[in-house]
Design an enzyme around this catalytic site. Structure first.
Site, PDB file in Angstrom:
ATOM      1  N   ASP A  18       0.836  -1.202   0.000  1.00 49.15           N
ATOM      2  CA  ASP A  18       0.000   0.000   0.000  1.00 49.15           C
ATOM      3  C   ASP A  18       0.873   1.255   0.000  1.00 49.15           C
ATOM      4  O   ASP A  18       0.563   2.243  -0.671  1.00 49.15           O
ATOM      5  CB  ASP A  18      -0.932  -0.002   1.221  1.00 49.15           C
ATOM      6  CG  ASP A  18      -1.794  -1.256   1.249  1.00 49.15           C
ATOM      7  OD1 ASP A  18      -2.261  -1.663   0.174  1.00 49.15           O
ATOM      8  OD2 ASP A  18      -1.962  -1.841   2.332  1.00 49.15           O
ATOM      9  N   HIS A  45      -5.557  -3.607   5.591  1.00 49.58           N
ATOM     10  CA  HIS A  45      -5.016  -3.927   4.269  1.00 49.58           C
ATOM     11  C   HIS A  45      -6.118  -4.344   3.303  1.00 49.58           C
ATOM     12  O   HIS A  45      -5.947  -5.245   2.501  1.00 49.58           O
ATOM     13  CB  HIS A  45      -3.944  -5.016   4.403  1.00 49.58           C
ATOM     14  CG  HIS A  45      -3.301  -5.366   3.094  1.00 49.58           C
ATOM     15  ND1 HIS A  45      -2.667  -4.432   2.310  1.00 49.58           N
ATOM     16  CD2 HIS A  45      -3.224  -6.531   2.425  1.00 49.58           C
ATOM     17  CE1 HIS A  45      -2.222  -5.023   1.205  1.00 49.58           C
ATOM     18  NE2 HIS A  45      -2.559  -6.291   1.251  1.00 49.58           N
TER      19      HIS A  45
HETATM   20  P1  NAI Z   1       0.007 -17.987  -6.528  1.00 50.87           P
HETATM   21  O1  NAI Z   1      -1.160 -18.881  -6.696  1.00 50.87           O
HETATM   22  O2  NAI Z   1       0.768 -17.593  -7.745  1.00 50.87           O
HETATM   23  O3  NAI Z   1       1.048 -18.653  -5.526  1.00 50.87           O
HETATM   24  C1  NAI Z   1       0.654 -19.232  -4.326  1.00 50.87           C
HETATM   25  C2  NAI Z   1       1.552 -20.418  -4.093  1.00 50.87           C
HETATM   26  O4  NAI Z   1       1.214 -20.972  -2.819  1.00 50.87           O
HETATM   27  C3  NAI Z   1       1.374 -21.539  -5.145  1.00 50.87           C
HETATM   28  O5  NAI Z   1       2.617 -21.861  -5.709  1.00 50.87           O
HETATM   29  C4  NAI Z   1       0.802 -22.684  -4.341  1.00 50.87           C
HETATM   30  O6  NAI Z   1       1.229 -23.963  -4.800  1.00 50.87           O
HETATM   31  C5  NAI Z   1       1.363 -22.380  -2.952  1.00 50.87           C
HETATM   32  N1  NAI Z   1       0.650 -23.052  -1.870  1.00 50.87           N
HETATM   33  C6  NAI Z   1      -0.666 -23.274  -1.714  1.00 50.87           C
HETATM   34  N2  NAI Z   1      -0.893 -23.973  -0.583  1.00 50.87           N
HETATM   35  C7  NAI Z   1       0.310 -24.180  -0.004  1.00 50.87           C
HETATM   36  C8  NAI Z   1       0.744 -24.827   1.180  1.00 50.87           C
HETATM   37  N3  NAI Z   1      -0.114 -25.429   2.016  1.00 50.87           N
HETATM   38  N4  NAI Z   1       2.060 -24.851   1.443  1.00 50.87           N
HETATM   39  C9  NAI Z   1       2.959 -24.262   0.605  1.00 50.87           C
HETATM   40  N5  NAI Z   1       2.608 -23.635  -0.528  1.00 50.87           N
HETATM   41  C10 NAI Z   1       1.300 -23.590  -0.831  1.00 50.87           C
HETATM   42  O7  NAI Z   1      -0.475 -16.696  -5.717  1.00 50.87           O
HETATM   43  P2  NAI Z   1       0.283 -15.299  -5.559  1.00 50.87           P
HETATM   44  O8  NAI Z   1      -0.186 -14.389  -6.596  1.00 50.87           O
HETATM   45  O9  NAI Z   1       1.729 -15.556  -5.386  1.00 50.87           O
HETATM   46  O10 NAI Z   1      -0.347 -14.773  -4.165  1.00 50.87           O
HETATM   47  C11 NAI Z   1      -0.064 -15.409  -2.944  1.00 50.87           C
HETATM   48  C12 NAI Z   1      -0.863 -14.774  -1.810  1.00 50.87           C
HETATM   49  O11 NAI Z   1      -0.442 -13.425  -1.587  1.00 50.87           O
HETATM   50  C13 NAI Z   1      -2.362 -14.701  -2.083  1.00 50.87           C
HETATM   51  O12 NAI Z   1      -3.053 -15.018  -0.891  1.00 50.87           O
HETATM   52  C14 NAI Z   1      -2.573 -13.242  -2.427  1.00 50.87           C
HETATM   53  O13 NAI Z   1      -3.896 -12.818  -2.183  1.00 50.87           O
HETATM   54  C15 NAI Z   1      -1.592 -12.585  -1.490  1.00 50.87           C
HETATM   55  N6  NAI Z   1      -1.219 -11.200  -1.803  1.00 50.87           N
HETATM   56  C16 NAI Z   1      -0.915 -10.378  -0.759  1.00 50.87           C
HETATM   57  C17 NAI Z   1      -0.602  -9.069  -0.964  1.00 50.87           C
HETATM   58  C18 NAI Z   1      -0.272  -8.183   0.206  1.00 50.87           C
HETATM   59  O14 NAI Z   1      -0.171  -6.962   0.007  1.00 50.87           O
HETATM   60  N7  NAI Z   1      -0.065  -8.691   1.410  1.00 50.87           N
HETATM   61  C19 NAI Z   1      -0.595  -8.484  -2.321  1.00 50.87           C
HETATM   62  C20 NAI Z   1      -0.860  -9.437  -3.351  1.00 50.87           C
HETATM   63  C21 NAI Z   1      -1.179 -10.732  -3.092  1.00 50.87           C
END
Ligand code: NAI
Length: 370
Positions: free
Chosen positions: A185, A213
């Site tokens: 943010d 957030h």
């Molecule tokens: P993505 O789907 O590309 O990657 C997520 C990864 O987590 C995948 O490789 C998946 O296999 C893995 N995964 C799922 N369950 C798992 C487990 N039990 N143990 C280990 N790995 C596991 O998603 P992306 O785009 O990388 O986003 C990840 C998270 O970050 C989402 O929840 C998203 O909403 C969040 N996010 C947070 C932001 C923030 O500002 N804090 C900003 C953008 C996204």
């Protein structure tokens, strides 16, 4: 995988990235592999990035690819697969002093961050149990990226306290070292203000952002923006109330812009990885003794501490809020409340809305969790 040798490995640091095969995890690991090179060399310390993901091919591919980059940071990968040994999560976490969690499902069009809660809470719970079993909770920092951060930080803290019972941790010990990342943010607010003011490329703007957030809980404090040590108050005011209100809205709903542009294929990954790398690097420098104190705005269980009447009044007793913090190697030390005395009238209103939303949103999620 060959590991480099160092003249002094006393300050070796292991950083575990859980969910390292995903969009954020892969980009974050790349940034850590490259950006921590100078830190490793300056501290003459071994830094190890241990990448874990349930998607074996994604994490094995990314880690192998990264291992071909000639920096002083070394990388290993861990995933459940036939014949991989008893517990790859344990192997990834053992000895880690810094754990970063981007594991989970990203937001799709039509989904709010809140819709993600049910799925991602169970992933975060499983991973927290692993952290409690294999890391020393009095020495390990945990940084959560998975959304909704507002509601998942409480799940993470509470699971660590219960699952870490054998380590005799208290909620205070855990809350001192567990943080949710809201840095994106601030990165967005800084980028949007830079553009609106037409600043030169080299003028790096910093806008503090506090609150939560998601949507209206995000409170960008444009009136307190700075370039270096120069305050931008007058220039920000000259933008006028309409432009400022549009900027606030763009920060609060900036995630939607990316979700829409990706047309259903996920949410922000590259900007988030950049923001997460900034924060992770700060913690790495703290743990390696390169710096004594880290000042950052992070989502934290401020309610676990007696920080005094000023903080309680400001947060109206809310335990979890994103605030500017001072952190040492021993964990959270202090909460900065000076920004609250300098709020512009519009920002005061935004803060009131944020507190009201957080008061209703987070308890609802805690009920769903049980
Ligand atoms: P993505 O789907 O590309 O990657 C997520 C990864 O987590 C995948 O490789 C998946 O296999 C893995 N995964 C799922 N369950 C798992 C487990 N039990 N143990 C280990 N790995 C596991 O998603 P992306 O785009 O990388 O986003 C990840 C998270 O970050 C989402 O929840 C998203 O909403 C969040 N996010 C947070 C932001 C923030 O500002 N804090 C900003 C953008 C996204």
């Amino acid at each position: 995988m060959p590991h480099p040798t160092y003249t002094n490995s006393r300050d070796a640091l292991k950083i575990a990235v859980l969910g390292a095969g995903g969009g954020i995890g892969q980009s974050l690991s790349l940034l850590l592999k490259t950006e921590l090179h100078t830190t490793c060399v300056a501290a003459d310390a071994r830094v190890h990035i241990a990448m874990y993901d349930v998607n074996r091919d994604a994490v094995a591919g990314a880690a192998t690819d990264l291992s071909h980059i000639n920096t002083a940071v070394y990388v290993t990968w861990h995933a459940p697969e036939a014949g991989s040994g008893p517990d790859p999560l344990a192997a990834c976490l053992r000895g880690a002093q810094l754990v970063v969690i981007p594991a989970g499902v990203p937001r799709k069009p039509g989904m709010t961050r809140d819709d993600l809660f049910a799925i991602n809470a169970s992933i975060v719970k499983t991973l927290s149990q692993g952290i409690a079993a294999h890391c020393d909770l009095s020495r390990t920092f945990v940084l959560l990226i998975s959304n909704p951060v507002n509601s998942l930080v409480p799940v993470l803290v509470e699971t660590l306290v219960v699952a870490g019972g054998h380590q005799r941790v208290t909620p205070q010990t855990v809350a001192r070292r567990v943080f949710g990342l809201t840095q994106l943010d601030a990165v967005r607010a800084s980028a949007f203000l830079h553009e609106a003011l037409g600043l030169l490329p080299g003028q790096s703007v910093r806008v503090p952002v506090v609150g939560g957030h998601s949507g209206h809980t995000i409170v960008p404090l444009f009136s307190q923006a700075v370039v270096g040590t120069d305050k931008l108050q007058e220039r920000v005011r000259s933008l006028g109330p309409d432009v400022l209100s549009q900027l606030v809205n763009r920060v609060q709903f900036g995630g939607d812009e990316v979700v829409k542009a990706k047309n259903g294929a996920g949410s922000a990954t590259l900007s988030m990885a950049y923001a997460a790398a900034q924060v992770t690097r700060g913690f790495a420098e703290l743990l390696l003794g390169v710096r004594e104190e880290l000042q950052d705005t992070l989502y934290v269980n401020v309610g676990a501490f007696a920080f005094g009447e000023q903080v309680t009044q400001l947060t109206q007793g809310l335990p979890y809020v994103s605030l500017p913090l001072a952190i040492s190697r021993d964990g959270l030390q202090a909460v900065d409340t000076q920004w609250a005395q300098k709020l512009a009238p519009e920002e005061r209103k935004l803060w009131a809305v944020c507190i009201q939303e957080l008061q209703t949103a987070v308890p609802q999620h805690q009920e769903q969790q049980s």
